[in-house]
Design a protein around this motif. Structure first.
Motif, PDB file in Angstrom:
ATOM      1  N   MET A   1     -14.038  -1.157 -13.340  1.00  0.00           N
ATOM      2  CA  MET A   1     -14.369   0.019 -14.116  1.00  0.00           C
ATOM      3  C   MET A   1     -13.984   1.257 -13.324  1.00  0.00           C
ATOM      4  N   GLY A   2     -13.811   2.316 -13.997  1.00  0.00           N
ATOM      5  CA  GLY A   2     -13.452   3.566 -13.356  1.00  0.00           C
ATOM      6  C   GLY A   2     -13.715   4.706 -14.312  1.00  0.00           C
ATOM      7  N   SER A   3     -13.402   5.873 -13.849  1.00  0.00           N
ATOM      8  CA  SER A   3     -13.575   7.054 -14.686  1.00  0.00           C
ATOM      9  C   SER A   3     -12.340   7.925 -14.561  1.00  0.00           C
ATOM     10  N   ALA A   4     -12.209   8.865 -15.478  1.00  0.00           N
ATOM     11  CA  ALA A   4     -11.067   9.768 -15.458  1.00  0.00           C
ATOM     12  C   ALA A   4     -11.120  10.651 -14.222  1.00  0.00           C
ATOM     13  N   ARG A   5      -9.978  10.857 -13.616  1.00  0.00           N
ATOM     14  CA  ARG A   5      -9.837  11.697 -12.427  1.00  0.00           C
ATOM     15  C   ARG A   5      -8.596  12.560 -12.571  1.00  0.00           C
ATOM     16  N   SER A   6      -8.620  13.705 -11.932  1.00  0.00           N
ATOM     17  CA  SER A   6      -7.451  14.581 -11.938  1.00  0.00           C
ATOM     18  C   SER A   6      -6.431  14.064 -10.923  1.00  0.00           C
ATOM     19  N   ALA A   7      -5.179  14.042 -11.328  1.00  0.00           N
ATOM     20  CA  ALA A   7      -4.094  13.617 -10.434  1.00  0.00           C
ATOM     21  C   ALA A   7      -2.866  14.454 -10.743  1.00  0.00           C
ATOM     22  N   SER A   8      -1.979  14.569  -9.750  1.00  0.00           N
ATOM     23  CA  SER A   8      -0.749  15.336  -9.944  1.00  0.00           C
ATOM     24  C   SER A   8       0.462  14.691  -9.261  1.00  0.00           C
ATOM     25  N   ARG A   9       0.272  13.476  -8.727  1.00  0.00           N
ATOM     26  CA  ARG A   9       1.380  12.819  -8.026  1.00  0.00           C
ATOM     27  C   ARG A   9       1.182  11.314  -8.069  1.00  0.00           C
ATOM     28  N   VAL A  10       2.258  10.605  -8.340  1.00  0.00           N
ATOM     29  CA  VAL A  10       2.279   9.149  -8.281  1.00  0.00           C
ATOM     30  C   VAL A  10       3.392   8.756  -7.326  1.00  0.00           C
ATOM     31  N   VAL A  11       3.094   7.856  -6.396  1.00  0.00           N
ATOM     32  CA  VAL A  11       4.080   7.358  -5.450  1.00  0.00           C
ATOM     33  C   VAL A  11       4.292   5.870  -5.743  1.00  0.00           C
ATOM     34  N   LEU A  12       5.544   5.504  -5.970  1.00  0.00           N
ATOM     35  CA  LEU A  12       5.920   4.123  -6.230  1.00  0.00           C
ATOM     36  C   LEU A  12       6.718   3.611  -5.042  1.00  0.00           C
ATOM     37  N   GLN A  13       6.517   2.348  -4.700  1.00  0.00           N
ATOM     38  CA  GLN A  13       7.211   1.810  -3.530  1.00  0.00           C
ATOM     39  C   GLN A  13       7.687   0.397  -3.800  1.00  0.00           C
ATOM     40  N   LEU A  14       8.838   0.077  -3.212  1.00  0.00           N
ATOM     41  CA  LEU A  14       9.389  -1.268  -3.192  1.00  0.00           C
ATOM     42  C   LEU A  14       9.313  -1.786  -1.758  1.00  0.00           C
ATOM     43  N   PRO A  15       9.451  -3.093  -1.531  1.00  0.00           N
ATOM     44  CA  PRO A  15       9.467  -3.610  -0.162  1.00  0.00           C
ATOM     45  C   PRO A  15      10.548  -2.932   0.677  1.00  0.00           C
ATOM     46  N   ALA A  16      10.230  -2.640   1.928  1.00  0.00           N
ATOM     47  CA  ALA A  16      11.122  -1.889   2.827  1.00  0.00           C
ATOM     48  C   ALA A  16      12.484  -2.553   3.009  1.00  0.00           C
ATOM     49  N   GLY A  17      12.566  -3.862   2.967  1.00  0.00           N
ATOM     50  CA  GLY A  17      13.816  -4.569   3.209  1.00  0.00           C
ATOM     51  C   GLY A  17      14.741  -4.679   2.009  1.00  0.00           C
ATOM     52  N   TRP A  18      14.302  -4.228   0.857  1.00  0.00           N
ATOM     53  CA  TRP A  18      15.141  -4.321  -0.335  1.00  0.00           C
ATOM     54  C   TRP A  18      16.225  -3.265  -0.304  1.00  0.00           C
ATOM     55  N   GLY A  19      17.356  -3.569  -0.902  1.00  0.00           N
ATOM     56  CA  GLY A  19      18.466  -2.626  -0.970  1.00  0.00           C
ATOM     57  C   GLY A  19      18.188  -1.470  -1.916  1.00  0.00           C
ATOM     58  N   ALA A  20      18.996  -0.436  -1.776  1.00  0.00           N
ATOM     59  CA  ALA A  20      18.851   0.757  -2.621  1.00  0.00           C
ATOM     60  C   ALA A  20      19.082   0.395  -4.081  1.00  0.00           C
ATOM     61  N   ARG A  21      18.407   1.118  -4.949  1.00  0.00           N
ATOM     62  CA  ARG A  21      18.572   0.941  -6.388  1.00  0.00           C
ATOM     63  C   ARG A  21      18.059   2.174  -7.118  1.00  0.00           C
ATOM     64  N   THR A  22      18.522   2.364  -8.320  1.00  0.00           N
ATOM     65  CA  THR A  22      18.063   3.470  -9.160  1.00  0.00           C
ATOM     66  C   THR A  22      17.378   2.878 -10.381  1.00  0.00           C
ATOM     67  N   GLN A  23      16.182   3.381 -10.658  1.00  0.00           N
ATOM     68  CA  GLN A  23      15.445   2.946 -11.843  1.00  0.00           C
ATOM     69  C   GLN A  23      15.142   4.172 -12.709  1.00  0.00           C
ATOM     70  N   THR A  24      15.237   3.998 -14.004  1.00  0.00           N
ATOM     71  CA  THR A  24      14.868   5.058 -14.935  1.00  0.00           C
ATOM     72  C   THR A  24      13.402   4.859 -15.303  1.00  0.00           C
ATOM     73  N   LEU A  25      12.593   5.883 -14.995  1.00  0.00           N
ATOM     74  CA  LEU A  25      11.133   5.778 -15.114  1.00  0.00           C
ATOM     75  C   LEU A  25      10.566   6.869 -16.009  1.00  0.00           C
ATOM     76  N   THR A  26       9.505   6.528 -16.732  1.00  0.00           N
ATOM     77  CA  THR A  26       8.687   7.484 -17.482  1.00  0.00           C
ATOM     78  C   THR A  26       7.250   7.234 -17.060  1.00  0.00           C
ATOM     79  N   LEU A  27       6.475   8.297 -16.828  1.00  0.00           N
ATOM     80  CA  LEU A  27       5.071   8.168 -16.448  1.00  0.00           C
ATOM     81  C   LEU A  27       4.189   8.651 -17.585  1.00  0.00           C
TER      82      LEU A  27
END
Length: 90
Positions: A1-27
């Motif tokens: 359970m949780g409650s609504a909180r104010s946020a202004s930034r999301v950080v997404l991460q992949l494993p450090a050893g993976w090669g570069a890639r570009t993803q098209t994202l919508t939040l």
């Protein structure tokens, strides 16, 4: 359970050893988990091992309980990939 909180930034991460890639994202954000509004419009974001394979999405502060990333393209694999999803207040 949780409650609504104010946020202004999301950080997404992949494993450090993976090669570069570009993803098209919508939040999206929601207070009820059913109706999502767009917090960050669809755009291409590059994960690069030289920057720890992280992508930071910033947006005007919004009070939400649920956050959702929609991935519509990925240059490194035929599916969307995220291994860590962090939500920040600033």
């Amino acid at each position: 359970m949780g409650s609504a909180r104010s946020a202004s930034r999301v950080v997404l991460q992949l494993p450090a050893g993976w090669g570069a890639r570009t993803q098209t994202l919508t939040l999206g954000g929601s207070t009820d988990g059913t109706t999502f509004t767009t917090l960050k419009s669809s755009a291409a974001h590059t994960y690069d091992p030289s920057t720890r394979n992280t992508v930071t999405l910033t947006f005007p502060a919004a009070t939400q309980r649920y956050f959702r990333v929609t991935i519509t393209a990925n240059s490194g694999w035929p599916a969307g990939q995220v291994s860590e999803f962090q939500i920040w207040t600033s």
